[in-house]
Design a protein around this motif. Sequence first.
Motif, PDB file in Angstrom:
ATOM      1  N   GLU A  87      38.073  44.087  36.030  1.00 43.77           N
ATOM      2  CA  GLU A  87      39.097  44.940  35.895  1.00 43.77           C
ATOM      3  C   GLU A  87      40.497  44.457  36.045  1.00 43.77           C
ATOM      4  O   GLU A  87      40.484  43.307  36.707  1.00 43.77           O
ATOM      5  N   THR A  88      41.373  45.042  35.317  1.00 41.36           N
ATOM      6  CA  THR A  88      42.803  44.435  35.497  1.00 41.36           C
ATOM      7  C   THR A  88      43.461  45.711  36.231  1.00 41.36           C
ATOM      8  O   THR A  88      43.624  46.948  35.720  1.00 41.36           O
ATOM      9  N   GLU A  89      44.038  45.255  37.241  1.00 35.75           N
ATOM     10  CA  GLU A  89      45.150  45.939  37.859  1.00 35.75           C
ATOM     11  C   GLU A  89      46.636  45.446  38.014  1.00 35.75           C
ATOM     12  O   GLU A  89      46.662  44.383  38.004  1.00 35.75           O
ATOM     13  N   CYS A  90      47.580  46.011  37.477  1.00 41.72           N
ATOM     14  CA  CYS A  90      49.027  45.755  37.823  1.00 41.72           C
ATOM     15  C   CYS A  90      49.742  46.536  38.743  1.00 41.72           C
ATOM     16  O   CYS A  90      49.748  47.903  39.021  1.00 41.72           O
ATOM     17  N   GLU A  91      50.923  46.101  39.376  1.00 45.12           N
ATOM     18  CA  GLU A  91      51.611  46.697  40.150  1.00 45.12           C
ATOM     19  C   GLU A  91      53.129  46.163  40.045  1.00 45.12           C
ATOM     20  O   GLU A  91      53.354  44.971  39.741  1.00 45.12           O
ATOM     21  N   GLN A 124      56.509  43.036  36.991  1.00 46.45           N
ATOM     22  CA  GLN A 124      55.111  43.674  36.975  1.00 46.45           C
ATOM     23  C   GLN A 124      54.178  42.284  37.256  1.00 46.45           C
ATOM     24  O   GLN A 124      54.024  41.525  36.522  1.00 46.45           O
ATOM     25  N   CYS A 126      50.075  41.382  37.315  1.00 47.13           N
ATOM     26  CA  CYS A 126      48.910  41.831  36.887  1.00 47.13           C
ATOM     27  C   CYS A 126      47.744  40.858  37.341  1.00 47.13           C
ATOM     28  O   CYS A 126      47.937  39.721  37.518  1.00 47.13           O
ATOM     29  N   TYR A 127      46.545  41.539  38.018  1.00 49.96           N
ATOM     30  CA  TYR A 127      45.632  40.860  38.662  1.00 49.96           C
ATOM     31  C   TYR A 127      44.265  41.008  37.939  1.00 49.96           C
ATOM     32  O   TYR A 127      44.089  42.208  37.417  1.00 49.96           O
ATOM     33  N   ARG A 128      43.457  39.951  37.772  1.00 48.79           N
ATOM     34  CA  ARG A 128      42.047  40.050  37.265  1.00 48.79           C
ATOM     35  C   ARG A 128      41.092  40.632  38.479  1.00 48.79           C
ATOM     36  O   ARG A 128      41.267  39.550  39.350  1.00 48.79           O
ATOM     37  N   ARG A 136      33.750  44.099  45.406  1.00 46.38           N
ATOM     38  CA  ARG A 136      35.120  43.741  45.026  1.00 46.38           C
ATOM     39  C   ARG A 136      35.329  42.436  45.496  1.00 46.38           C
ATOM     40  O   ARG A 136      35.390  42.110  46.670  1.00 46.38           O
ATOM     41  N   PRO A 139      41.490  39.449  44.180  1.00 50.89           N
ATOM     42  CA  PRO A 139      42.119  39.466  43.092  1.00 50.89           C
ATOM     43  C   PRO A 139      42.647  38.008  42.608  1.00 50.89           C
ATOM     44  O   PRO A 139      43.011  37.373  43.471  1.00 50.89           O
TER      45      PRO A 139
END
Length: 517
Positions: A87-91, A124, A126-128, A136, A139
């Motif tokens: 999954e890719t999450e961005c913050e 921004q 982003c992490y994989r 989990r 990241p």
Amino acid sequence: MKSFYLVAVVTAMLIAGCAPTTVEPELLVSLVVDGQERSFAYDLPVTVNDLLRDANVEVSELDRVNPQPFTQITNGMVVTVVRVLEETECEDAEIPYRQRTVLNEGLAPGEERIGQSGRNGAEQVCYRIRIEDGMRQQPVEISRTELRSPQDEIVYVGPSGTVDPIPVPGTLAYISNGNAWVIRGSSTNKRLVTTTSDLDEFVFAVSDDGEKLLYTRNLGSEDVFENELWLIGNINLENPQPIKLVPQNTLQAHWIPGLTDTISYSTADSSETAPGWRALNDLWAMRINPTTGEALNIEQVIAPSSFGLYSWWGTRYIWSPDGDQLAWVRADAIGLFNLETEENTTIVEFPVFNTRQSWSWRSTISWEANGDLLATTLHVPIGNYPPETSPAFTASVVSSDGAFIARVVENSGIWSTPQFSTTDSDYLAYLKSRDPFNSINGEYDLYVADRDGSNARRLFPANERDTGITAREFVWGPEGRRIALVYQGNLWMIDVETEAVHQLTLDGGASVPYWTR
């Protein structure tokens, strides 16, 4: 008795032959997948991939199989399949601003003042994220995109020490730490005339009347050229108001001598390849309203062109003192542009200098007061060097009609910048390299001589054992007797006749001096 024994033996053999036989398998293997463990038996050699197919287990590209699918199974082997998802999450995250301390001679020694408030930027991130059998993992950062650049907090601090109060004739302007300053009348009369801290030094010129300042402000990044041309209509006012002019991406601009409120300028296109621009080699003349900045008239003097070697760096244009002649400098030649016939005449050619870097060398030109001679630096062949890589440069004087060339200072160095004095041109000043065959990054001394190069004498530094000049920026004063130069980040003034030397600034950020009446 004998027959009984035989019958017993035969009977035993028959009984044994009729008993069931248990066949032990040669290969036993366990498969662990999706939280379950199953066993399989084979009597023939197979691979892990065969096992997965027999077990109806589908494997995605991300799933991890151990051992590898092509591995041949052995007795007692345990095969595991780890289910993997990504999954890719961005913050959004803040970019903290930095604090910069800038010396400002408009303040008392040690006094501090906020020149620009700091502002955090934003980016921004982003992490994989890998999920293995539902667990989990840590990241892993894969990208950062800047959303808003941070703005440095600038704190102005008054420098310690003082400069001697000495007369400074005319208007001496210079850039310090990205802002324009003016010294007028006295070394103690310094005024800050811009506060944006983004002057890029491509254009910095004061009009002949000492009132109007032309300059460029940087709008681009470190790698891409982008700027705007600005004007201050009267730098002698208490709070002069800068005005943005029409031209964009200006490589050079000058006041045209003899014309009122008229400038010439040359432009470039931005480029993502070094050095960040592609010069158009054009030239435009524009008359402006000094109060509003309105363009009253714009005319094309020279059409855009890509003619000549290393044309992407740009052609340098220099007006004669009376504005009647226009000289140009390219990578391999110096010449004149006839303003009436619009024809180019080459005065002198020389081997192009291959810097083997992302910049291209251009010589400088200084017009004699009456417009008959030009002082310049020529690249010359030497020894067994290929012409393009010769390290030899000579300060020279060339007639404007190309009739003669005089090498007045042999091996002067690439940045010798010979300049005639501004009035009757009795003097010729130049920088002379201390290491002439390694002069790009070396140290220089300031010399002054008669205009033919005779009677040369070293003016600065006073002691030849002192650190040499590394900035290639000096300028004659309007009366043709004094020179202002940048030395170790500060502005100095030298009287050519008395050889008196005075330090004019203390902030360590001076550059591109411009001196007019």
